[in-house]
Scaffold this active site. Structure first.
Site, PDB file in Angstrom:
ATOM      1  N   SER A 171     -29.279  23.918  -7.376  1.00  0.00           N
ATOM      2  CA  SER A 171     -30.596  23.303  -7.501  1.00  0.00           C
ATOM      3  C   SER A 171     -30.794  22.720  -8.907  1.00  0.00           C
ATOM      4  O   SER A 171     -29.977  21.934  -9.378  1.00  0.00           O
ATOM      5  CB  SER A 171     -31.674  24.330  -7.145  1.00  0.00           C
ATOM      6  N   ASP A 224     -30.321  20.111   3.854  1.00  0.00           N
ATOM      7  CA  ASP A 224     -31.283  20.219   2.755  1.00  0.00           C
ATOM      8  C   ASP A 224     -31.992  18.887   2.554  1.00  0.00           C
ATOM      9  O   ASP A 224     -31.352  17.862   2.322  1.00  0.00           O
ATOM     10  CB  ASP A 224     -30.539  20.620   1.475  1.00  0.00           C
ATOM     11  N   HIS A 284     -30.608  24.326   1.196  1.00  0.00           N
ATOM     12  CA  HIS A 284     -30.676  24.041  -0.241  1.00  0.00           C
ATOM     13  C   HIS A 284     -29.834  25.017  -1.054  1.00  0.00           C
ATOM     14  O   HIS A 284     -29.232  24.635  -2.059  1.00  0.00           O
ATOM     15  CB  HIS A 284     -32.138  24.088  -0.692  1.00  0.00           C
TER      16      HIS A 284
END
Length: 389
Positions: free
Chosen positions: A106, A313, A366
């Protein structure tokens, strides 16, 4: 390996108990007692020692005693991570000759390549102890801060918006979906229609249910026979269903705020208040615009990299990751193909001449290891062993 969780400001406990670490919470309905930890069968610690670091300051159990020490920014995070690692190696000299990798996901895609470059530059200046950096890996990582521009093509490809809306967005927004200041009236209208179309989805994984969440400010007494807060039935708050993937996040909050747990972890009493999984409410200066050039610099130094993307994602779509990798313009040495785990297609991969491997994780979100732990362990095991996927 040193692991940073994204955010910025999400605790390393996320990586440890939800993604790649050796423990996880037993998924059972909360009854007022301390949530139970169990061994995770597909931990990356089976193939590598991992240091999970709470950074930047005031993330997880970290704290500062002065206002100046509480300042947070990308560049401060880079410097603190680098300094921590060298000091850790001073205290643990038996690891100084080990091959070192750094990883994260991320938002870690912004500071992590910069950390790698700072380590290399310090090594070249003779700073001791030497850090034997071999490579880095990033999952669904922000890189250019323009990844959201690929959410609309991704949504169209996944059947979340109509052909007509997608075509209208292309015409009216001219391919720029994130610059609000330059939007025309027609583009703004189309963006609103797009946002309506994806409302109600779990953007971290578009196939997972979007579960309601209990507000962090509510206190639950550990030994109370009452399962929910006293105002639960009269408020708009909801606990996530125990069937939701986010339910262990709730259990983690109960566990991390238990006095006995903090004592066992040697958390200094009174050093901090309530533990939160992510501290998005604390100001963080985003002073590193993007990390693209740092990938280029690391490639020139011969540093290996694994860039992987959970392919469901919507937050950092794989299309955006593919775009910046493609723009590096390195030649392909192992072209697009399937990779397998447990005799099943686990995703698709491509390797470039700069020793960068890109891989999708089929069905991943994600935080791909959270959704596909077995496949991601196989992927990591092969890559760190320098075996093709």
């Amino acid at each position: 390996m040193l692991w940073l969780t994204g955010g910025p400001g999400c605790s390393a406990l996320s990586g440890l108990v939800f993604e790649i670490g050796p423990l996880e919470f037993k998924k059972e309905e909360y009854n007022g007692s301390l949530p139970n930890l169990i061994l995770k069968p597909h931990s990356w610690t089976k193939v590598s020692s991992i240091i999970f670091v709470d950074l930047p300051v005031n993330t997880g159990f970290t704290y500062a005693t002065t206002n100046s020490g509480s300042q947070r920014s990308d560049s401060i995070l880079v410097h603190q991570t680098h300094q921590f690692f060298r000091k850790w190696l001073v205290d643990h000299p038996k690891f100084q000759s080990n091959k070192i990798y750094i990883g994260g996901d991320s938002y870690s895609g912004i500071p992590l390549p910069v950390i790698a470059q700072e380590i290399i530059q310090a090594n070249e200046k003779g700073v001791q102890p030497w850090i034997n950096l071999q490579g880095y890996l990033l999952g669904n990582a922000m890189t250019t801060r323009k990844e959201n521009n690929y959410a609309i093509p991704f949504a169209h490809g996944m059947g979340l918006i109509s052909d007509e809306l997608y075509k209208s967005l292309q015409i009216n927004c001219k391919g720029d979906y994130i610059n609000e200041e330059s939007r025309s009236i027609l583009c703004s209208k189309d963006i609103r229609l797009f946002e309506e179309a994806i409302s109600g989805l779990n953007t971290a994984h578009i196939l997972d249910p979007r579960c309601e969440w209990l507000d962090d400010t509510q206190k639950i007494q550990r030994r109370s026979l009452i399962k929910y807060p006293s105002n639960f039935l009269t408020s708009n708050l909801r606990l996530p269903s125990s069937s939701c993937r986010s339910y262990p996040y709730f259990l983690c909050g109960i566990w991390a705020n238990d006095d006995n747990v903090r004592k066992a972890l040697h958390i200094r009493k009174g050093s901090m208040g309530k533990w939160s999984r992510c501290t998005f409410n604390i100001p963080h200066e985003k002073d590193i615009f993007n990390s693209y050039d740092y990938h280029v610099n690391l490639s020139k130094k011969g540093i290996r990299s694994l860039i992987y993307s959970g392919d469901h994602d919507l937050l950092v779509p794989f299309l955006g990751t593919q775009a910046w990798i493609r723009s590096l313009n390195y030649s392909i040495v192992d072209d697009w193909r399937q990779w397998y785990a447990n005799d099943q297609v686990a995703g698709y991969t491509r390797t470039y001449s700069n020793q960068m491997t890109f891989a999708t994780v089929k069905g991943g979100g994600h935080t791909a290891p959270e959704y596909r732990p077995k496949e991601c362990l196989d992927m990591f095991s092969r890559w760190i062993s320098n075996i093709t996927l």
